[in-house]
Design a protein around this motif. Sequence first.
Motif, short mmCIF file in Angstrom:
data_model
loop_
_atom_site.label_atom_id
_atom_site.label_comp_id
_atom_site.label_asym_id
_atom_site.label_seq_id
_atom_site.Cartn_x
_atom_site.Cartn_y
_atom_site.Cartn_z
N SER A 39 -16.14 -4.26 34.79
CA SER A 39 -14.83 -3.68 34.51
C SER A 39 -13.91 -3.96 35.68
O SER A 39 -14.24 -3.61 36.82
N GLY A 40 -12.79 -4.60 35.40
CA GLY A 40 -11.87 -4.94 36.48
C GLY A 40 -12.54 -5.80 37.53
O GLY A 40 -13.14 -6.83 37.22
N ASP B 30 -16.91 1.35 32.69
CA ASP B 30 -15.50 1.20 32.33
C ASP B 30 -14.59 1.25 33.55
O ASP B 30 -13.37 1.41 33.43
N GLY B 31 -15.16 1.11 34.75
CA GLY B 31 -14.39 1.19 35.98
C GLY B 31 -14.40 2.56 36.61
O GLY B 31 -14.13 2.70 37.80
N LYS B 32 -14.73 3.58 35.82
CA LYS B 32 -14.83 4.95 36.34
C LYS B 32 -16.24 5.50 36.11
O LYS B 32 -16.91 5.92 37.04
N PHE C 220 -22.34 1.49 26.03
CA PHE C 220 -20.99 0.92 26.04
C PHE C 220 -20.02 2.04 26.37
O PHE C 220 -19.96 3.06 25.66
N VAL C 221 -19.29 1.88 27.47
CA VAL C 221 -18.39 2.93 27.96
C VAL C 221 -16.96 2.47 27.71
O VAL C 221 -16.52 1.45 28.27
N ALA C 222 -16.21 3.21 26.89
CA ALA C 222 -14.83 2.84 26.56
C ALA C 222 -14.14 4.03 25.92
O ALA C 222 -14.78 4.84 25.24
N GLY C 223 -12.83 4.12 26.13
CA GLY C 223 -12.05 5.15 25.47
C GLY C 223 -12.50 6.55 25.80
O GLY C 223 -12.47 7.43 24.93
N SER D 87 -30.92 -11.17 33.94
CA SER D 87 -29.82 -10.77 33.07
C SER D 87 -28.89 -11.96 32.93
O SER D 87 -28.78 -12.79 33.84
N SER D 88 -28.22 -12.05 31.80
CA SER D 88 -27.26 -13.13 31.64
C SER D 88 -26.19 -13.02 32.72
O SER D 88 -25.70 -11.92 33.01
N PRO D 89 -25.81 -14.14 33.35
CA PRO D 89 -24.78 -14.09 34.39
C PRO D 89 -23.48 -13.50 33.84
O PRO D 89 -23.20 -13.58 32.63
N VAL D 90 -22.67 -12.93 34.73
CA VAL D 90 -21.37 -12.39 34.34
C VAL D 90 -20.31 -12.95 35.29
O VAL D 90 -20.61 -13.35 36.42
N LEU D 91 -19.08 -12.97 34.83
CA LEU D 91 -17.95 -13.41 35.64
C LEU D 91 -17.04 -12.22 35.88
O LEU D 91 -16.58 -11.58 34.94
N VAL D 92 -16.81 -11.91 37.16
CA VAL D 92 -15.96 -10.79 37.55
C VAL D 92 -14.84 -11.37 38.39
O VAL D 92 -15.04 -11.73 39.55
#
Length: 386
Positions: free
Chosen positions: A74-75, A114-116, A150-153, A362-367
């Motif tokens: 997130s971010g 989710d960033g928080k 899954f964290v959202a909203g 784990s599958s790589p991620v792009l941040v």
Amino acid sequence: MIHDSRVSLARSARLSATILLTAALAGCSVFSMFSGPSKPQPAELQPVTALVSARQSWVTRVGNINFPAEMGVSGSTVAVASGDGTVALLDAASGRDIWRVALNTGIAAGAGNDGKVVAVVTRANEVVALQDGRELWRQKLGAQAFTAPFVAGSRVFVLAADRSVNAFDGQTGRKLWTQQRPNEPLVLRQSGVMLAVGDTLVVGLSGRLAGLNPTNGSIRWEAPIASPRGINDVERLVDLVGRVSRQGDVVCARAFQTGIGCVNAARGAVLWTKPANGVQGIDGDDRALFGTEADGTVNAWKRTDGERLWSTDKLRFRSLTAPLVVGRSIAMGDFAGFIHLLSREDGSLLNRLPTDGSAIASSPVLVGNTLVVLTQNGGVYGFQPQ
């Protein structure tokens, strides 16, 4: 139905490492039914000339990874969790801890972010939410979970192995709703599918993508990517696996050892499906989809209709992760701790990045501009690719 007994045995052997026998709502237990044939030898790695630059910019550690881990992005932050209960939120540019918590209990799925709020699921079937380095709440599930929350909203959504989807208030942990689908006798001990498309929660349920109302859990649509086939529970197992590729309203996903397909998530309409024999998720861009078959062959398909663009067998039997689109490359990890960068245009090798020698967990991620990689020994690496 699979008629060739050798094909059936090989498929069963591959399945035995990842399938769980689910006992309705009571939970799940691991089983191993097949000894299977000897393991094929992985392709030897050839010398590589770096045609794209990528340098390691940082490394840190969490505990060993012994579950189907996912990293929550997130971010500018990435959340990671280890099997021993360490949960950390990292600044992806520097690798420094924003905070780190020891839950002192084993982790079964995570981490969502989710960033928080960061959320994980423990081996005791508890959803645990954390914020600013402290535990906010924990709630009990009716079954195990292998997909990161899954964290959202301001909510935390959890997909459990009994095909239930649960929604919790992100700050209090109060359960908001549960959507329970018919339960099959077998599920995969592997990360599934959960994401948001507009105001719809899109979830993988068996061989279908389902669109749920995130407010109350009601099902808006279902779109089949694969259907059960075969004469026994093992051969009839169908599950969607993460990661998925989303472009606008269109979500493309893989059904384990069955096929790939794309769905318009605004309408719940299947655009196309194609047979494919992979066990890991897919990624893509606006032109192509990329994925690996069970034998390590890497394929590219046209996004519009699933027709094959190219294929390469240079990484066969190297237990590849799902791919990640990074610039003009696709990145994927293997059992020996290497990240392979392949050309999106033709699958040719552009670079190879070493880590600590243990499998990429784990599958790589792009941040932002940082490629983040997690190894089975708990190494977290940040690379700066071209």
